[in-house]
Design a protein around this motif. Structure first.
Motif, PDB file in Angstrom:
ATOM      1  N   GLY A 167       0.876  -1.447  -0.499  1.00 23.12           N
ATOM      2  CA  GLY A 167       0.344  -0.182  -0.001  1.00 23.12           C
ATOM      3  C   GLY A 167       0.781   1.596  -0.084  1.00 23.12           C
ATOM      4  N   GLU A 187       4.653   3.623  -6.925  1.00 19.04           N
ATOM      5  CA  GLU A 187       3.322   5.013  -6.783  1.00 19.04           C
ATOM      6  C   GLU A 187       3.580   5.720  -7.142  1.00 19.04           C
ATOM      7  OE1 GLU A 187       1.800   2.408  -8.551  1.00 19.04           O
ATOM      8  OE2 GLU A 187       1.498   0.369  -7.829  1.00 19.04           O
ATOM      9  N   HIS A 217       0.205   8.823  -8.064  1.00 15.13           N
ATOM     10  CA  HIS A 217      -0.200   9.734  -6.461  1.00 15.13           C
ATOM     11  C   HIS A 217      -0.581  11.288  -7.422  1.00 15.13           C
ATOM     12  CE1 HIS A 217      -0.385   7.317  -3.415  1.00 15.13           C
ATOM     13  NE2 HIS A 217       0.311   7.039  -4.095  1.00 15.13           N
ATOM     14  N   HIS A 228      -4.078   4.123  -1.506  1.00 19.20           N
ATOM     15  CA  HIS A 228      -3.681   2.654  -2.191  1.00 19.20           C
ATOM     16  C   HIS A 228      -3.791   1.581  -0.734  1.00 19.20           C
ATOM     17  CE1 HIS A 228      -3.325  -0.375  -4.812  1.00 19.20           C
ATOM     18  NE2 HIS A 228      -2.032  -0.580  -4.078  1.00 19.20           N
ATOM     19  N   HIS A 288      -5.001  -2.546  -0.662  1.00 15.81           N
ATOM     20  CA  HIS A 288      -5.217  -3.823  -0.670  1.00 15.81           C
ATOM     21  C   HIS A 288      -6.123  -4.824  -0.199  1.00 15.81           C
ATOM     22  CE1 HIS A 288      -0.557  -4.241  -2.943  1.00 15.81           C
ATOM     23  NE2 HIS A 288      -1.608  -3.300  -3.730  1.00 15.81           N
ATOM     24  N   LEU A 344      -7.846   2.562  -4.646  1.00 17.54           N
ATOM     25  CA  LEU A 344      -7.523   3.166  -4.253  1.00 17.54           C
ATOM     26  C   LEU A 344      -8.537   4.125  -4.251  1.00 17.54           C
ATOM     27  CD1 LEU A 344      -4.971   5.340  -5.601  1.00 17.54           C
ATOM     28  CD2 LEU A 344      -5.687   5.271  -7.888  1.00 17.54           C
ATOM     29  N   THR A 381     -12.174   4.670   1.801  1.00 23.61           N
ATOM     30  CA  THR A 381     -11.505   3.282   2.366  1.00 23.61           C
ATOM     31  C   THR A 381     -12.520   1.741   2.984  1.00 23.61           C
ATOM     32  OG1 THR A 381      -9.046   3.513   1.537  1.00 23.61           O
ATOM     33  CG2 THR A 381      -9.448   1.939   2.375  1.00 23.61           C
TER      34      THR A 381
END
Ligand SMILES: [Zn+2]
Length: 207
Positions: free
Chosen positions: A26, A73, A77, A92, A94, A158, A171
């Motif tokens: 993440g 990542e 972003h 982000h 999982h 995300l 989230t």
């Protein structure tokens, strides 16, 4: 600045404890100003991160501060901050249920929960066959102006917001929706989906 850093560290711990990420997975970022973004480092234990583990990048991805490498990542972003002036936080993750459901459902955004109705139109599911790449950033870019929640199929989730709390809130909502969907599907019975009329009534209440 330290307050925002502490907030990011607290969220990292929370995400680990809630099983929203494996401990090294993440990434989280926050827009400090129009040329500086605070981001979590690559491959560091999210439960034991310290304030000086976080990295600051400029909008071209150049490191301005930090002893660590930024999250792999970072392209994703930075693309979001460039495209969305209203957004200051990106998370982000999982999460187990959202990720699992995305593999078997073509549409996770089912109107089965009253409290999710206001956010259903903000959800976009996209194919995700890579990570750490321009390709992933480009896949999200196509939809970034209309959506705040992205289910990255075969990968994770995300969410974006004006604040870190706002992104975290989304989230939470999506993983909760995915958990309920998982349970009702496991029960194997027909389940109640809210009707258009009910959805409109709920939307009116929220607005
Ligand atoms: Zn990921």
């Amino acid at each position: 600045m330290n307050n925002v850093k502490k907030e990011i560290l607290n969220i990292c711990k929370y995400l680990v404890l809630k099983n929203y990420i494996n401990i090294f997975d993440g990434n989280i970022s926050y827009r400090i100003d129009n040329n500086q973004v605070l981001i979590t480092p690559k491959r560091k234990n999210k439960y034991t991160l310290s304030l000086d583990d976080l990295v600051i990048l400029d909008y071209d991805g150049k490191k301005l501060y930090g002893k660590n490498e930024p999250s792999g990542e970072w392209r994703l972003h930075l693309m979001i901050y460039k495209q969305r002036e209203d957004i200051n936080a990106v998370i982000h993750t999982h999460p187990v249920f959202s990720t699992a459901i995305s593999l078997v459902e073509n549409n996770i955004s089912k109107p089965i929960l009253v409290e999710i109705v206001p956010f259903l139109e903000k959800i976009k599911e996209i194919k995700c066959t890579s990570f750490y790449t321009e390709k992933l950033a480009e896949s999200v870019k196509k939809y970034i102006n209309k959506f705040d929640i992205f289910i990255l199929k075969n990968h994770g989730l995300l969410t974006i917001g004006k604040t870190l709390d706002e992104a975290l809130f989304l989230t939470e909502k999506i993983e909760y929706l995915a958990k309920i969907l998982f349970i009702v599907k496991t029960l194997g019975k027909k389940f109640k989906v809210l009707s258009k009329k009910e959805i409109n009534e709920i939307k009116n209440l929220f607005s």
